[in-house]
Design a protein around this motif. Sequence first.
Motif, PDB file in Angstrom:
ATOM      1  N   ARG A 106       0.837  -1.206   0.000  1.00  0.00           N
ATOM      2  CA  ARG A 106       0.000   0.000   0.000  1.00  0.00           C
ATOM      3  C   ARG A 106       0.874   1.258   0.000  1.00  0.00           C
ATOM      4  NH1 ARG A 106       1.642  -3.255   4.385  1.00  0.00           N
ATOM      5  NH2 ARG A 106       1.669  -2.064   6.312  1.00  0.00           N
ATOM      6  N   GLN A 107       0.201   2.393  -0.291  1.00  0.00           N
ATOM      7  CA  GLN A 107       0.892   3.690  -0.219  1.00  0.00           C
ATOM      8  C   GLN A 107       0.282   4.474   0.929  1.00  0.00           C
ATOM      9  OE1 GLN A 107       1.203   6.028  -3.828  1.00  0.00           O
ATOM     10  NE2 GLN A 107       0.544   4.231  -4.991  1.00  0.00           N
ATOM     11  N   SER A 108       1.093   5.269   1.620  1.00  0.00           N
ATOM     12  CA  SER A 108       0.529   6.033   2.734  1.00  0.00           C
ATOM     13  C   SER A 108       1.447   7.194   3.126  1.00  0.00           C
ATOM     14  CB  SER A 108       0.327   5.108   3.921  1.00  0.00           C
ATOM     15  OG  SER A 108      -0.223   5.846   4.990  1.00  0.00           O
ATOM     16  N   ASP A 109       0.814   8.206   3.731  1.00  0.00           N
ATOM     17  CA  ASP A 109       1.603   9.298   4.337  1.00  0.00           C
ATOM     18  C   ASP A 109       1.987   8.846   5.738  1.00  0.00           C
ATOM     19  OD1 ASP A 109       1.585  11.153   2.280  1.00  0.00           O
ATOM     20  OD2 ASP A 109      -0.491  11.723   2.745  1.00  0.00           O
ATOM     21  N   LEU A 110       3.269   8.880   6.039  1.00  0.00           N
ATOM     22  CA  LEU A 110       3.720   8.401   7.352  1.00  0.00           C
ATOM     23  C   LEU A 110       4.405   9.528   8.114  1.00  0.00           C
ATOM     24  CD1 LEU A 110       5.247   4.970   6.323  1.00  0.00           C
ATOM     25  CD2 LEU A 110       2.929   5.436   7.098  1.00  0.00           C
ATOM     26  N   GLU A 111       4.332   9.429   9.472  1.00  0.00           N
ATOM     27  CA  GLU A 111       4.989  10.452  10.277  1.00  0.00           C
ATOM     28  C   GLU A 111       5.513   9.807  11.564  1.00  0.00           C
ATOM     29  OE1 GLU A 111       2.525  13.907  10.805  1.00  0.00           O
ATOM     30  OE2 GLU A 111       4.109  14.888  11.973  1.00  0.00           O
ATOM     31  N   ASP A 112       6.791  10.042  11.844  1.00  0.00           N
ATOM     32  CA  ASP A 112       7.395   9.562  13.101  1.00  0.00           C
ATOM     33  C   ASP A 112       8.482  10.560  13.466  1.00  0.00           C
ATOM     34  OD1 ASP A 112       8.696   8.375  15.179  1.00  0.00           O
ATOM     35  OD2 ASP A 112       9.185   6.517  14.084  1.00  0.00           O
ATOM     36  N   GLU A 113       8.120  11.478  14.413  1.00  0.00           N
ATOM     37  CA  GLU A 113       9.052  12.565  14.742  1.00  0.00           C
ATOM     38  C   GLU A 113      10.373  12.050  15.290  1.00  0.00           C
ATOM     39  OE1 GLU A 113       7.278  15.547  17.196  1.00  0.00           O
ATOM     40  OE2 GLU A 113       5.793  16.036  15.641  1.00  0.00           O
ATOM     41  N   GLN A 114      10.269  11.003  16.113  1.00  0.00           N
ATOM     42  CA  GLN A 114      11.469  10.453  16.764  1.00  0.00           C
ATOM     43  C   GLN A 114      12.516  10.032  15.742  1.00  0.00           C
ATOM     44  OE1 GLN A 114      10.463   7.192  19.323  1.00  0.00           O
ATOM     45  NE2 GLN A 114      12.613   6.750  19.715  1.00  0.00           N
ATOM     46  N   HIS A 115      12.064   9.454  14.600  1.00  0.00           N
ATOM     47  CA  HIS A 115      13.021   8.983  13.596  1.00  0.00           C
ATOM     48  C   HIS A 115      13.086   9.889  12.372  1.00  0.00           C
ATOM     49  CE1 HIS A 115      12.336   5.354  15.999  1.00  0.00           C
ATOM     50  NE2 HIS A 115      13.632   5.154  15.751  1.00  0.00           N
ATOM     51  N   ASP A 116      12.504  11.083  12.542  1.00  0.00           N
ATOM     52  CA  ASP A 116      12.578  12.062  11.458  1.00  0.00           C
ATOM     53  C   ASP A 116      11.968  11.541  10.147  1.00  0.00           C
ATOM     54  OD1 ASP A 116      13.132  14.559  10.707  1.00  0.00           O
ATOM     55  OD2 ASP A 116      15.245  14.211  10.161  1.00  0.00           O
ATOM     56  N   VAL A 117      10.804  10.883  10.297  1.00  0.00           N
ATOM     57  CA  VAL A 117      10.124  10.359   9.096  1.00  0.00           C
ATOM     58  C   VAL A 117       8.875  11.215   8.837  1.00  0.00           C
ATOM     59  CG1 VAL A 117       8.788   8.432   8.167  1.00  0.00           C
ATOM     60  CG2 VAL A 117      10.914   7.996   9.412  1.00  0.00           C
ATOM     61  N   ASP A 118       8.783  11.741   7.633  1.00  0.00           N
ATOM     62  CA  ASP A 118       7.597  12.527   7.292  1.00  0.00           C
ATOM     63  C   ASP A 118       7.488  12.562   5.765  1.00  0.00           C
ATOM     64  OD1 ASP A 118       5.473  14.172   7.133  1.00  0.00           O
ATOM     65  OD2 ASP A 118       6.494  15.991   7.822  1.00  0.00           O
ATOM     66  N   GLY A 119       6.539  11.817   5.226  1.00  0.00           N
ATOM     67  CA  GLY A 119       6.422  11.829   3.760  1.00  0.00           C
ATOM     68  C   GLY A 119       5.533  10.712   3.262  1.00  0.00           C
ATOM     69  N   HIS A 120       5.538  10.592   1.923  1.00  0.00           N
ATOM     70  CA  HIS A 120       4.685   9.600   1.271  1.00  0.00           C
ATOM     71  C   HIS A 120       5.541   8.372   0.949  1.00  0.00           C
ATOM     72  CE1 HIS A 120       0.945   8.599  -0.592  1.00  0.00           C
ATOM     73  NE2 HIS A 120       1.553   8.256  -1.724  1.00  0.00           N
ATOM     74  N   TYR A 121       5.071   7.205   1.350  1.00  0.00           N
ATOM     75  CA  TYR A 121       5.891   5.990   1.175  1.00  0.00           C
ATOM     76  C   TYR A 121       5.077   4.874   0.545  1.00  0.00           C
ATOM     77  CZ  TYR A 121       9.539   8.040   4.081  1.00  0.00           C
ATOM     78  OH  TYR A 121      10.531   8.842   4.548  1.00  0.00           O
ATOM     79  N   ILE A 122       5.828   3.941  -0.113  1.00  0.00           N
ATOM     80  CA  ILE A 122       5.207   2.714  -0.628  1.00  0.00           C
ATOM     81  C   ILE A 122       5.675   1.601   0.319  1.00  0.00           C
ATOM     82  CG2 ILE A 122       5.041   1.157  -2.587  1.00  0.00           C
ATOM     83  CD1 ILE A 122       6.207   3.551  -4.261  1.00  0.00           C
ATOM     84  N   LEU A 123       4.711   0.862   0.875  1.00  0.00           N
ATOM     85  CA  LEU A 123       5.049  -0.113   1.930  1.00  0.00           C
ATOM     86  C   LEU A 123       4.716  -1.531   1.492  1.00  0.00           C
ATOM     87  CD1 LEU A 123       3.435   1.782   4.934  1.00  0.00           C
ATOM     88  CD2 LEU A 123       5.884   1.540   4.506  1.00  0.00           C
ATOM     89  N   LEU A 124       5.573  -2.478   1.913  1.00  0.00           N
ATOM     90  CA  LEU A 124       5.244  -3.892   1.705  1.00  0.00           C
ATOM     91  C   LEU A 124       5.455  -4.608   3.035  1.00  0.00           C
ATOM     92  CD1 LEU A 124       4.511  -6.115  -0.386  1.00  0.00           C
ATOM     93  CD2 LEU A 124       6.958  -6.561  -0.580  1.00  0.00           C
TER      94      LEU A 124
END
Length: 441
Positions: A106-124
């Motif tokens: 799936r595709q999704s907008d993800l956010e995790d401040e602790q690991h500096d993740v913020d954006g659109h990702y493709i996940l498996l």
Amino acid sequence: MTHWREILRTTPMRLTLRLVVLFVAASLGAFAVTWWLANEALLDATETVLEQQIDELSAADEPQAIGQAVKAAVKRSDSDHLLLRYDGPDGTVGNYLGRLPPGKFRQSDLEDEQHDVDGHYILLGKNVAGGTLTVGQDAEALTELRDVFIQVLTFTLLPTALLVLTGGVFIALRSARRAAAIEDTLARLTAGDLAARLPVLTGPPDDLTRVGSAIDRLAAAQEASVAALRQVSADIAHDLKTPIQRLAVLLSEARDKAPHLEVLDRASAEIDGIVATFQSLLRIAQIEGGSPRSRFAPVDLGSLAETMVELYEAAAEETGHNLHLTLTDPATIKGDRMLLGQLLANLIENALRHTSSGAITVFVENASLIVADKGPGIPKEERQAVLRRLYRLDRSRSTPGNGLGLSLVDAIVKLHDGSLVLSDNDPGLRVTVRFAEFTEM
Ligand SMILES: Nc1ncnc2c1ncn2[C@@H]1O[C@H](COP(=O)(O)OP(=O)(O)OP(=O)(O)O)[C@@H](O)[C@H]1O
Ligand SMILES: [Mg+2]
């Protein structure tokens, strides 16, 4: 404003607009399908890469080893591009610990401040020994693909549509000019100017040029046949004039010799009528030929009307009519004084002859002559017909005359480039003749 509306209504402009709409719709459809196919191919490729990564990380098939492999991989990679996460029996490890959307791929907008993740990702995600292993890749490639498509669209579709539209406007302007020239010529032909022809149409020939030439040919044929008809009538009138005049002379001689024969008086009266009709017909033909224009001189409408009204005053009194003249700022026009006098005489005579009694008023208002009476008038649907030669209303059959008076008036008005309007005087007839005022240069 109306000009643009007219252009929008021309056939080339309508065709252009339809073509542009069709072209834009077809291009957008083709772009949408291509974009969707490219997107799918990119997603397939990404899924294969992600699957490989999961296979590599879970090769040990043992929870602790998988956890270790994930931790090691996290150290090597950048969370902006690659997300790794293992939800195992000892908790969750990886560079993204935030919320995970449901589903496998799936595709999704993800956010995790602790690991500096913020954006659109493709996940498996995949179930592996002891839990779930999830690998994600940033969707920058998809965004880039979309941007490229938008750029291609803006740089190809928009200029093409604008170019086609501009071309369409130019062609429409040209064809609007041609249509206007054709309309103008048709209006002049309809108004009786049989010499009207289309102006030279510039630019390459098209269907309008062909229509225009056909109109010109039609007008030329019409002009020729009207001229031929005029010539034939003039020839007949001319050829008959002399024998009729001779007959009139012979009849008068016969009357002198046999004054007691009443039938000769009747024949003589008939012959006088025929001579009058012939003279009027020839006169109208001559005026329509336009020859007397060379005699045009300034004519004061006020003094002309005064003379004519004075001339008819006695006759009007005799028939129980009341003839008036009203002058309002009378103008001088350029014309033939004798013919203009004849015009007024015919209109006054009509008012005297076709109304039993009552007021008859001649108005001169600037460059307009008006003769108004209080008689029965002329029904609206007959007002055009009475201008035809020899046409008389049914009720006038018993009154003297031959239906040529108004035809002569019409011919004189046309010769002077004026306008003739028959209207209702409520009750009665109101004849308005308008001329152009003469101004000395
Ligand atoms: N003032 C008027 N009131 C009512 N009817 C009129 C008037 N003037 C003309 N008409 C009608 O229009 C017809 C045509 O008029 P026109 O002057 O052409 O012919 P005319 O008067 O009958 O004959 P002439 O050739 O002697 O003038 C007349 O026969 C008459 O029926
Ligand atoms: Mg008359």
